[in-house]
Motif scaffolding. Structure first.
Motif, short mmCIF file in Angstrom:
data_model
loop_
_atom_site.label_atom_id
_atom_site.label_comp_id
_atom_site.label_asym_id
_atom_site.label_seq_id
_atom_site.Cartn_x
_atom_site.Cartn_y
_atom_site.Cartn_z
N GLY A 1 0.79 -1.21 0.00
CA GLY A 1 0.00 0.00 0.00
C GLY A 1 0.83 1.27 0.00
N LYS A 2 2.14 1.12 -0.18
CA LYS A 2 3.03 2.29 -0.08
C LYS A 2 2.89 3.23 -1.26
CE LYS A 2 7.58 1.96 -0.64
NZ LYS A 2 7.67 3.19 -1.36
N THR A 3 3.24 4.48 -0.97
CA THR A 3 3.37 5.48 -2.02
C THR A 3 4.85 5.52 -2.38
OG1 THR A 3 2.93 7.77 -2.59
CG2 THR A 3 3.65 7.37 -0.35
N VAL A 4 5.25 6.44 -3.22
CA VAL A 4 6.69 6.59 -3.48
C VAL A 4 7.33 7.17 -2.22
CG1 VAL A 4 6.46 6.77 -5.97
CG2 VAL A 4 6.37 8.84 -4.61
N CYS A 5 8.55 6.81 -1.96
CA CYS A 5 9.21 7.21 -0.71
C CYS A 5 9.28 8.72 -0.53
CB CYS A 5 10.61 6.61 -0.64
SG CYS A 5 10.59 4.80 -0.51
N SER A 6 9.44 9.46 -1.61
CA SER A 6 9.56 10.91 -1.50
C SER A 6 8.29 11.57 -0.95
CB SER A 6 9.92 11.53 -2.85
OG SER A 6 8.90 11.30 -3.79
N CYS B 1 6.20 9.90 1.26
CA CYS B 1 5.83 9.21 2.49
C CYS B 1 6.12 10.09 3.71
CB CYS B 1 6.61 7.89 2.59
SG CYS B 1 6.02 6.85 3.95
N GLU B 2 5.22 10.02 4.68
CA GLU B 2 5.40 10.77 5.92
C GLU B 2 6.37 10.08 6.87
OE1 GLU B 2 1.45 11.27 7.44
OE2 GLU B 2 0.81 12.47 5.74
N VAL B 3 6.58 8.80 6.69
CA VAL B 3 7.50 8.03 7.52
C VAL B 3 8.82 7.92 6.77
CG1 VAL B 3 7.94 5.80 8.63
CG2 VAL B 3 5.61 6.68 8.49
N HIS B 4 9.85 8.56 7.29
CA HIS B 4 11.16 8.50 6.63
C HIS B 4 12.01 7.44 7.32
CE1 HIS B 4 10.12 11.74 4.07
NE2 HIS B 4 9.87 12.54 5.09
N CYS B 5 12.08 6.27 6.69
CA CYS B 5 12.76 5.15 7.31
C CYS B 5 14.24 5.06 6.92
CB CYS B 5 12.04 3.85 7.00
SG CYS B 5 11.83 3.51 5.25
N HIS B 6 14.70 5.96 6.05
CA HIS B 6 16.12 5.99 5.68
C HIS B 6 16.88 6.90 6.64
CE1 HIS B 6 14.45 4.50 1.93
NE2 HIS B 6 15.65 4.29 1.47
N LYS B 7 18.08 6.49 6.99
CA LYS B 7 18.95 7.37 7.78
C LYS B 7 19.22 8.62 6.96
CE LYS B 7 21.30 3.50 9.93
NZ LYS B 7 22.54 2.73 9.99
N GLU C 1 21.80 10.40 6.03
CA GLU C 1 22.88 10.35 5.02
C GLU C 1 22.47 9.47 3.84
OE1 GLU C 1 26.47 10.99 3.02
OE2 GLU C 1 25.42 12.11 4.56
N MET C 2 21.86 8.34 4.12
CA MET C 2 21.43 7.45 3.03
C MET C 2 20.26 8.07 2.27
SD MET C 2 23.58 5.16 3.04
CE MET C 2 23.30 3.49 2.50
N ARG C 3 19.42 8.79 2.96
CA ARG C 3 18.31 9.48 2.30
C ARG C 3 18.84 10.52 1.32
NH1 ARG C 3 13.85 13.38 4.75
NH2 ARG C 3 12.35 13.16 3.11
N ARG C 4 19.88 11.24 1.72
CA ARG C 4 20.50 12.23 0.84
C ARG C 4 21.09 11.56 -0.39
NH1 ARG C 4 25.13 13.55 -0.70
NH2 ARG C 4 26.24 12.29 0.80
N LYS C 5 21.76 10.41 -0.17
CA LYS C 5 22.38 9.71 -1.30
C LYS C 5 21.34 9.18 -2.28
CE LYS C 5 26.61 8.26 1.05
NZ LYS C 5 27.41 7.11 1.49
N ILE C 6 20.28 8.60 -1.75
CA ILE C 6 19.26 8.05 -2.65
C ILE C 6 18.55 9.19 -3.37
CG2 ILE C 6 17.28 7.85 -1.06
CD1 ILE C 6 18.26 5.12 -3.49
N ARG C 7 18.34 10.30 -2.69
CA ARG C 7 17.71 11.46 -3.33
C ARG C 7 18.58 12.00 -4.46
NH1 ARG C 7 15.66 14.75 1.00
NH2 ARG C 7 17.84 15.08 1.46
N ASP C 8 19.91 12.05 -4.23
CA ASP C 8 20.84 12.50 -5.28
C ASP C 8 20.75 11.60 -6.52
OD1 ASP C 8 21.70 14.57 -3.66
OD2 ASP C 8 23.59 13.60 -3.11
N LYS D 1 -0.97 9.43 -0.13
CA LYS D 1 -0.72 8.88 1.20
C LYS D 1 -0.66 7.37 1.12
CE LYS D 1 -2.66 12.56 3.91
NZ LYS D 1 -1.93 12.91 5.09
N PRO D 2 0.22 6.77 1.91
CA PRO D 2 0.29 5.32 1.92
C PRO D 2 -0.98 4.72 2.52
CG PRO D 2 1.91 6.26 3.44
CD PRO D 2 1.19 7.38 2.77
N VAL D 3 -1.31 3.53 2.08
CA VAL D 3 -2.47 2.80 2.59
C VAL D 3 -1.94 1.79 3.59
CG1 VAL D 3 -4.40 1.30 1.99
CG2 VAL D 3 -3.65 3.09 0.39
N PRO D 4 -2.33 1.88 4.88
CA PRO D 4 -1.82 0.93 5.88
C PRO D 4 -2.17 -0.51 5.54
CG PRO D 4 -3.03 2.74 6.93
CD PRO D 4 -3.25 2.84 5.44
N GLN D 5 -1.26 -1.41 5.89
CA GLN D 5 -1.50 -2.84 5.70
C GLN D 5 -2.51 -3.32 6.71
OE1 GLN D 5 1.12 -4.99 3.16
NE2 GLN D 5 -0.59 -3.71 2.82
#
Length: 113
Positions: free
Chosen positions: A58-63, A65-71, A73-80, A108-112
């Motif tokens: 049920g997820k949306t695209v990570c960008s 999402c209200e829940v940021h599960c990436h650290k 630094e890793m979020r910055r790298k994946i965004r780049d 918005k993501p749809v909860p499981q």
């Protein structure tokens, strides 16, 4: 350890898109035919986070999402990587790009259940 997205088509598609985008970024920015260690680590990390996504299918695209599960630094790298590869996806991988745009419409993501 490779994430197993068996039976989870939405996550499997998202994983393929992430792998493709990181590969494009690495190949053109790092001038590497194979994923460099940094990009391989980023891909592995993204697959792990995707596998553990609390919204699952049920997820949306990570960008979006209200829940940021990436650290951070890793979020910055994946965004780049996404910012670089995103505009190039429509001409190089049109089906992945269109699929990503369709999923981006889900605000918005749809909860499981």
């Amino acid at each position: 350890m490779e994430a197993d997205f068996k039976g989870r088509a939405r996550l499997r598609n998202e994983a393929g898109t992430v792998r493709t985008m990181v590969s494009m970024y690495c190949g053109e920015i790092h001038r590497s035919k194979e994923l460099c260690n940094e990009c391989q680590e980023l891909t592995n990390y993204a697959m792990e986070r995707l596998d553990k996504c609390p919204f699952g299918e049920g997820k949306t695209v990570c960008s979006l999402c209200e829940v940021h599960c990436h650290k951070p630094e890793m979020r910055r790298k994946i965004r780049d990587a996404m910012r670089y590869a995103g505009p190039r996806m429509i001409s190089r991988h049109p089906l992945l790009a269109i699929n990503h745009l369709i999923h981006k419409r889900r605000k918005k993501p749809v909860p499981q259940s």
